[in-house]
Design an enzyme around this catalytic site. Structure first.
Site, PDB file in Angstrom:
ATOM      1  N   LYS A 113     -13.656   6.775  12.174  1.00 23.51           N
ATOM      2  CA  LYS A 113     -13.933   7.314  13.517  1.00 23.51           C
ATOM      3  C   LYS A 113     -13.641   8.814  13.587  1.00 23.51           C
ATOM      4  O   LYS A 113     -14.298   9.551  14.322  1.00 23.51           O
ATOM      5  CB  LYS A 113     -13.147   6.562  14.584  1.00 23.51           C
ATOM      6  N   HIS A 164     -19.322   7.094  41.144  1.00 24.70           N
ATOM      7  CA  HIS A 164     -20.515   7.906  40.906  1.00 24.70           C
ATOM      8  C   HIS A 164     -20.107   9.360  40.678  1.00 24.70           C
ATOM      9  O   HIS A 164     -19.218   9.842  41.354  1.00 24.70           O
ATOM     10  CB  HIS A 164     -21.444   7.829  42.123  1.00 24.70           C
ATOM     11  N   GLY A 172      -2.780  -1.141   7.071  1.00 27.80           N
ATOM     12  CA  GLY A 172      -3.830  -1.832   6.318  1.00 27.80           C
ATOM     13  C   GLY A 172      -5.115  -1.036   6.173  1.00 27.80           C
ATOM     14  O   GLY A 172      -5.128   0.203   6.237  1.00 27.80           O
ATOM     15  N   GLY A 230       3.852  -8.983  -2.528  1.00 29.97           N
ATOM     16  CA  GLY A 230       4.451 -10.309  -2.354  1.00 29.97           C
ATOM     17  C   GLY A 230       3.624 -11.400  -3.012  1.00 29.97           C
ATOM     18  O   GLY A 230       2.398 -11.319  -3.054  1.00 29.97           O
ATOM     19  N   MET A 270     -14.591 -10.049  10.857  1.00 25.39           N
ATOM     20  CA  MET A 270     -13.605  -9.143  10.240  1.00 25.39           C
ATOM     21  C   MET A 270     -13.460  -7.910  11.119  1.00 25.39           C
ATOM     22  O   MET A 270     -14.059  -6.865  10.859  1.00 25.39           O
ATOM     23  CB  MET A 270     -14.043  -8.787   8.827  1.00 25.39           C
ATOM     24  N   ARG A 296       0.797  -1.230   0.000  1.00 19.14           N
ATOM     25  CA  ARG A 296       0.000   0.000   0.000  1.00 19.14           C
ATOM     26  C   ARG A 296       0.832   1.284   0.000  1.00 19.14           C
ATOM     27  O   ARG A 296       0.366   2.355  -0.381  1.00 19.14           O
ATOM     28  CB  ARG A 296      -0.875  -0.035   1.252  1.00 19.14           C
ATOM     29  N   ASP A 336      -8.545 -10.823   8.455  1.00 17.95           N
ATOM     30  CA  ASP A 336      -9.743 -10.816   7.598  1.00 17.95           C
ATOM     31  C   ASP A 336      -9.700 -11.862   6.490  1.00 17.95           C
ATOM     32  O   ASP A 336     -10.742 -12.244   5.964  1.00 17.95           O
ATOM     33  CB  ASP A 336      -9.888  -9.437   6.916  1.00 17.95           C
TER      34      ASP A 336
HETATM   35  P1  FAD Z   1      -6.070  -5.424   6.255  1.00 18.29           P
HETATM   36  O1  FAD Z   1      -6.171  -4.340   7.238  1.00 18.29           O
HETATM   37  O2  FAD Z   1      -6.958  -5.382   5.066  1.00 18.29           O
HETATM   38  O3  FAD Z   1      -4.539  -5.456   5.803  1.00 18.29           O
HETATM   39  C1  FAD Z   1      -4.051  -6.267   4.798  1.00 18.29           C
HETATM   40  C2  FAD Z   1      -2.900  -5.548   4.133  1.00 18.29           C
HETATM   41  O4  FAD Z   1      -2.242  -6.465   3.252  1.00 18.29           O
HETATM   42  C3  FAD Z   1      -3.317  -4.371   3.255  1.00 18.29           C
HETATM   43  O5  FAD Z   1      -2.665  -3.201   3.671  1.00 18.29           O
HETATM   44  C4  FAD Z   1      -2.908  -4.779   1.843  1.00 18.29           C
HETATM   45  O6  FAD Z   1      -2.403  -3.689   1.088  1.00 18.29           O
HETATM   46  C5  FAD Z   1      -1.802  -5.777   2.109  1.00 18.29           C
HETATM   47  N1  FAD Z   1      -1.633  -6.778   1.053  1.00 18.29           N
HETATM   48  C6  FAD Z   1      -2.593  -7.546   0.467  1.00 18.29           C
HETATM   49  N2  FAD Z   1      -2.025  -8.385  -0.433  1.00 18.29           N
HETATM   50  C7  FAD Z   1      -0.697  -8.122  -0.419  1.00 18.29           C
HETATM   51  C8  FAD Z   1       0.402  -8.651  -1.127  1.00 18.29           C
HETATM   52  N3  FAD Z   1       0.248  -9.649  -1.999  1.00 18.29           N
HETATM   53  N4  FAD Z   1       1.622  -8.145  -0.888  1.00 18.29           N
HETATM   54  C9  FAD Z   1       1.808  -7.142   0.016  1.00 18.29           C
HETATM   55  N5  FAD Z   1       0.792  -6.610   0.719  1.00 18.29           N
HETATM   56  C10 FAD Z   1      -0.436  -7.093   0.510  1.00 18.29           C
HETATM   57  N6  FAD Z   1     -12.663  -3.080  12.609  1.00 18.29           N
HETATM   58  C11 FAD Z   1     -12.728  -2.799  13.927  1.00 18.29           C
HETATM   59  O7  FAD Z   1     -12.360  -3.644  14.746  1.00 18.29           O
HETATM   60  N7  FAD Z   1     -13.177  -1.588  14.365  1.00 18.29           N
HETATM   61  C12 FAD Z   1     -13.605  -0.627  13.518  1.00 18.29           C
HETATM   62  O8  FAD Z   1     -14.006   0.453  13.957  1.00 18.29           O
HETATM   63  C13 FAD Z   1     -13.559  -0.901  12.130  1.00 18.29           C
HETATM   64  N8  FAD Z   1     -13.949   0.038  11.237  1.00 18.29           N
HETATM   65  C14 FAD Z   1     -13.868  -0.241   9.910  1.00 18.29           C
HETATM   66  C15 FAD Z   1     -14.331   0.718   9.011  1.00 18.29           C
HETATM   67  C16 FAD Z   1     -14.286   0.481   7.668  1.00 18.29           C
HETATM   68  C17 FAD Z   1     -14.772   1.540   6.702  1.00 18.29           C
HETATM   69  C18 FAD Z   1     -13.761  -0.761   7.181  1.00 18.29           C
HETATM   70  C19 FAD Z   1     -13.678  -1.028   5.710  1.00 18.29           C
HETATM   71  C20 FAD Z   1     -13.320  -1.717   8.069  1.00 18.29           C
HETATM   72  C21 FAD Z   1     -13.382  -1.476   9.438  1.00 18.29           C
HETATM   73  N9  FAD Z   1     -12.972  -2.430  10.368  1.00 18.29           N
HETATM   74  C22 FAD Z   1     -13.057  -2.153  11.707  1.00 18.29           C
HETATM   75  C23 FAD Z   1     -12.424  -3.737   9.962  1.00 18.29           C
HETATM   76  C24 FAD Z   1     -10.887  -3.706  10.010  1.00 18.29           C
HETATM   77  O9  FAD Z   1     -10.424  -2.679   9.177  1.00 18.29           O
HETATM   78  C25 FAD Z   1     -10.320  -5.042   9.563  1.00 18.29           C
HETATM   79  O10 FAD Z   1     -10.883  -6.081  10.329  1.00 18.29           O
HETATM   80  C26 FAD Z   1      -8.815  -5.073   9.735  1.00 18.29           C
HETATM   81  O11 FAD Z   1      -8.218  -4.066   8.962  1.00 18.29           O
HETATM   82  C27 FAD Z   1      -8.255  -6.441   9.320  1.00 18.29           C
HETATM   83  O12 FAD Z   1      -6.867  -6.446   9.377  1.00 18.29           O
HETATM   84  P2  FAD Z   1      -5.990  -7.356   8.400  1.00 18.29           P
HETATM   85  O13 FAD Z   1      -4.588  -7.039   8.737  1.00 18.29           O
HETATM   86  O14 FAD Z   1      -6.457  -8.741   8.452  1.00 18.29           O
HETATM   87  O15 FAD Z   1      -6.311  -6.845   6.932  1.00 18.29           O
HETATM   88  P1  NAD Z   2     -21.950  -6.512   7.169  1.00 15.63           P
HETATM   89  O1  NAD Z   2     -21.865  -7.950   6.883  1.00 15.63           O
HETATM   90  O2  NAD Z   2     -21.837  -6.020   8.562  1.00 15.63           O
HETATM   91  O3  NAD Z   2     -23.343  -5.950   6.617  1.00 15.63           O
HETATM   92  C1  NAD Z   2     -23.760  -6.085   5.290  1.00 15.63           C
HETATM   93  C2  NAD Z   2     -25.271  -5.982   5.240  1.00 15.63           C
HETATM   94  O4  NAD Z   2     -25.675  -5.898   3.876  1.00 15.63           O
HETATM   95  C3  NAD Z   2     -25.981  -7.201   5.841  1.00 15.63           C
HETATM   96  O5  NAD Z   2     -26.859  -6.759   6.837  1.00 15.63           O
HETATM   97  C4  NAD Z   2     -26.681  -7.829   4.630  1.00 15.63           C
HETATM   98  O6  NAD Z   2     -27.910  -8.424   4.980  1.00 15.63           O
HETATM   99  C5  NAD Z   2     -26.869  -6.641   3.706  1.00 15.63           C
HETATM  100  N1  NAD Z   2     -27.001  -6.976   2.269  1.00 15.63           N
HETATM  101  C6  NAD Z   2     -26.246  -7.832   1.540  1.00 15.63           C
HETATM  102  N2  NAD Z   2     -26.647  -7.837   0.262  1.00 15.63           N
HETATM  103  C7  NAD Z   2     -27.681  -6.965   0.151  1.00 15.63           C
HETATM  104  C8  NAD Z   2     -28.525  -6.521  -0.934  1.00 15.63           C
HETATM  105  N3  NAD Z   2     -28.391  -6.975  -2.183  1.00 15.63           N
HETATM  106  N4  NAD Z   2     -29.480  -5.612  -0.677  1.00 15.63           N
HETATM  107  C9  NAD Z   2     -29.637  -5.133   0.583  1.00 15.63           C
HETATM  108  N5  NAD Z   2     -28.878  -5.506   1.622  1.00 15.63           N
HETATM  109  C10 NAD Z   2     -27.908  -6.410   1.423  1.00 15.63           C
HETATM  110  O7  NAD Z   2     -20.859  -5.823   6.223  1.00 15.63           O
HETATM  111  P2  NAD Z   2     -20.305  -4.331   6.137  1.00 15.63           P
HETATM  112  O8  NAD Z   2     -21.165  -3.381   6.868  1.00 15.63           O
HETATM  113  O9  NAD Z   2     -20.038  -4.100   4.689  1.00 15.63           O
HETATM  114  O10 NAD Z   2     -18.931  -4.445   6.907  1.00 15.63           O
HETATM  115  C11 NAD Z   2     -17.897  -5.342   6.462  1.00 15.63           C
HETATM  116  C12 NAD Z   2     -17.017  -5.752   7.594  1.00 15.63           C
HETATM  117  O11 NAD Z   2     -16.273  -4.678   8.125  1.00 15.63           O
HETATM  118  C13 NAD Z   2     -17.817  -6.346   8.737  1.00 15.63           C
HETATM  119  O12 NAD Z   2     -17.304  -7.629   9.000  1.00 15.63           O
HETATM  120  C14 NAD Z   2     -17.583  -5.446   9.888  1.00 15.63           C
HETATM  121  O13 NAD Z   2     -17.405  -6.162  11.087  1.00 15.63           O
HETATM  122  C15 NAD Z   2     -16.312  -4.687   9.524  1.00 15.63           C
HETATM  123  N6  NAD Z   2     -16.441  -3.320  10.068  1.00 15.63           N
HETATM  124  C16 NAD Z   2     -16.440  -3.162  11.409  1.00 15.63           C
HETATM  125  C17 NAD Z   2     -16.640  -1.916  11.953  1.00 15.63           C
HETATM  126  C18 NAD Z   2     -16.627  -1.754  13.433  1.00 15.63           C
HETATM  127  O14 NAD Z   2     -16.167  -2.659  14.116  1.00 15.63           O
HETATM  128  N7  NAD Z   2     -17.089  -0.633  13.967  1.00 15.63           N
HETATM  129  C19 NAD Z   2     -16.857  -0.825  11.141  1.00 15.63           C
HETATM  130  C20 NAD Z   2     -16.902  -1.025   9.773  1.00 15.63           C
HETATM  131  C21 NAD Z   2     -16.687  -2.286   9.248  1.00 15.63           C
END
Ligand code: FAD
Ligand code: NAD
Length: 471
Positions: free
Chosen positions: A54, A450, A43, A118, A324, A38, A318
């Protein structure tokens, strides 16, 4: 260390899973390299996930509160204006500060950071296409796959991150849309929908299921937050699926149908957020060159010690099984390195908290009422509303409740579900209680300061094993 020498551990992916494993491995004295393509560490979570969302949630809440919730607090404000560019800049500053912080921690712990993509050459060798051009290769006694996930696309709607967006586009829109449709009422849909609704967009959430919040949210809590979000201006179409989309005109059009079939309708908006879940990311990783498998949902197949078919190649975060969530990835990272170094590690998958950072927040840990019913597990319920909590009352922030589920015989806590101010912090207390096998009586007999919101937590425990005092 140079890229050509064999490492004890090579990590592919520098997200939460990968970077935490790298730091832990460095601390354990392993020779470790982490490959990230990236251009920044952290990530999805730090760059386009948890952290930037946030920042926008916090600042959009402040803006919304200044617009709508100051007079009764004795604060008179003049002209309030949104400067979206500056709000985005504040978000970027937080992100950069944190990602740079990880680079510093890499240096401090002797982790080699390889900037590139990679892919497996064979079971031990990883080829890296360097971001700056050229190629290198690195071999590892152990390899950890931590390549994360990506947004699941909606068939037939091409993502341009401007009009048809994923969460990534929703974190950097250049102007507030007039109308936004969110496909999917899960956590991403509700968090990002909240941001743009507070900033002035008319937001409609279309959700396939009969409840919002995604999998795992307790049904009673889901209904309660839906009511509160509706009061804030968000609209919901539940039990409705999006059948097709067309982004060729001025507005994006969506054909929706009742999930059970029947009532078709066309909706249109200037921006459509696709938030229907995320899928594991293994593109270009060359898993086949190491003889590795993914399941029908694209998840890398592992055993309970995170080992793939090749026992020196492990996988976490993930890209494999489980929720996730960043903190789940982080727990796995530490456990995986402990397995490598010491031969044992541990993550309690029954005690992973979830938080949705809307206002009020929703947080839960353990089992929901519907989980317990489905599994035929007897339980009793106790709850306490924030409207009876002194701190919530003084803060004029009384929406929501704490709900506890406990074993009817032993009072052992089985689950805790909170909708309310600071739920995301308060759930840590429930998580600790659940991890230690506390009973609701243990919680109720623990002195809480409290006036704090946490007293609602204590009183919900009292209500579960006996009676609350203030309600
Ligand atoms: P990632 O964070 O996706 O990291 C994987 C990394 O691997 C990436 O940087 C990618 O570039 C790199 N990569 C992939 N393939 C290769 C390759 N071949 N070579 C080199 N590098 C590579 N979770 C929470 O707990 N709390 C939250 O508030 C929250 N908010 C979120 C909000 C949003 C909008 C989204 C999309 C997700 C949110 N999540 C949240 C989920 C959280 O981001 C993921 O669960 C977390 O990032 C997973 O970590 P990871 O390291 O498994 O994967
Ligand atoms: P999600 O699985 O939480 O929700 C997706 C929703 O889309 C489900 O309720 C599903 O029923 C609905 N859906 C699917 N297909 C549809 C369709 N064709 N029409 C209407 N509704 C449909 O997934 P997300 O919100 O995309 O989040 C992805 C991941 O990222 C989750 O695993 C979540 O835990 C993680 N995440 C976590 C946080 C946090 O911890 N605060 C914040 C953002 C994302």
């Amino acid at each position: 260390a140079s890229a050509s020498e064999e490492k004890d551990l090579v990590i592919i992916g520098g997200g939460v899973a990968g970077y935490v494993a790298a730091i832990k491995a460095g601390q354990e004295g392993l020779k470790v390299a982490c490959i990230e393509k990236r251009g920044a560490l952290g990530g999805t979570c730090l760059n386009v996930g948890c952290i930037p969302s946030k920042s926008l949630l916090n600042n959009s809440h402040l803006y919304h509160q200044i617009l709508h919730d100051t007079k009764n607090r004795g604060i008179e404000v003049g002209d309030v204006k949104l400067n979206l560019q500056a709000m985005m800049k504040a978000k970027d500053t937080s992100v950069t500060g944190l990602t740079k912080g990880i680079e510093f921690l890499f240096k401090k712990n002797g982790v080699e950071y390889i900037k590139g993509t990679g892919s497996f050459v064979n079971e031990h060798e990883i080829k890296v296409a360097l971001n700056d051009g050229g190629e290198t290769s690195v071999t590892g006694k152990n390899i950890l796959i931590a390549t994360g996930s990506e947004a699941t696309p909606f068939p037939g709607l091409e993502i341009d991150e401007k009009r048809v967006i994923t969460s990534t586009g929703a974190l950097s829109l250049e102007k507030v849309p007039e109308k936004m449709i969110v496909i999917g009422g899960g956590i991403i849909g509700l968090e990002m929908g909240s941001v743009w609704s507070r900033l002035g967009a008319k937001v409609t959430v279309v959700e396939f299921l009969d409840q919002i919040g995604g999998p795992g949210m307790d049904t009673e809590i889901s209904k309660s937050i839906q009511k509160l979000l509706k009061k804030q201006g968000m609209e919901f179409k539940l039990g409705t699926k999006v059948v097709s989309g067309d982004a060729s005109g001025d507005n994006v059009k969506l054909e929706v149908d009742s999930a059970k079939g029947g009532k078709a309708e066309t909706l249109d908006a200037d921006v459509v957020l696709v938030a229907i879940g995320r899928r594991p990311y293994t593109k270009g990783l060359g898993l086949e060159n190491a003889g590795l498998e993914v399941d029908e949902r694209g998840r890398v197949v592992i055993d309970s010690e995170y080992r793939t078919k090749a026992s020196h190649i492990r996988c976490i975060g993930d890209v494999t099984f489980g929720p996730m969530l960043a903190h789940k990835a982080e727990e796995e990272a530490v456990a995986a390195v402990e397995y490598i170094k010491k031969g044992y590690g541990h993550v309690n998958y029954g005690v992973i908290p979830s938080v949705m950072y809307t206002h009020p927040e929703v947080a839960w840990v353990g089992q929901s009422e519907q989980d317990l019913k489905k599994a035929n597990i007897p339980y009793k319920v106790g709850s306490f509303p924030f409207s009876a909590n002194s701190r919530a009352k003084t803060n004029l922030d009384t929406d929501g409740m704490v709900k506890m589920l406990a074993d009817p015989e032993t009072d052992r806590l089985l689950g805790c579900h909170i909708v309310g101010p600071n739920a995301g912090e308060m759930i840590a207390e429930a998580t600790l209680a659940l991890e230690y096998g506390a009973s609701t009586e243990d919680i109720a007999r623990t002195c809480h300061a409290h006036p704090t919101l946490a007293e609602a937590f204590k009183e919900a425990a009292m209500a579960t094993y006996s009676k609350a005092i203030h309600y």
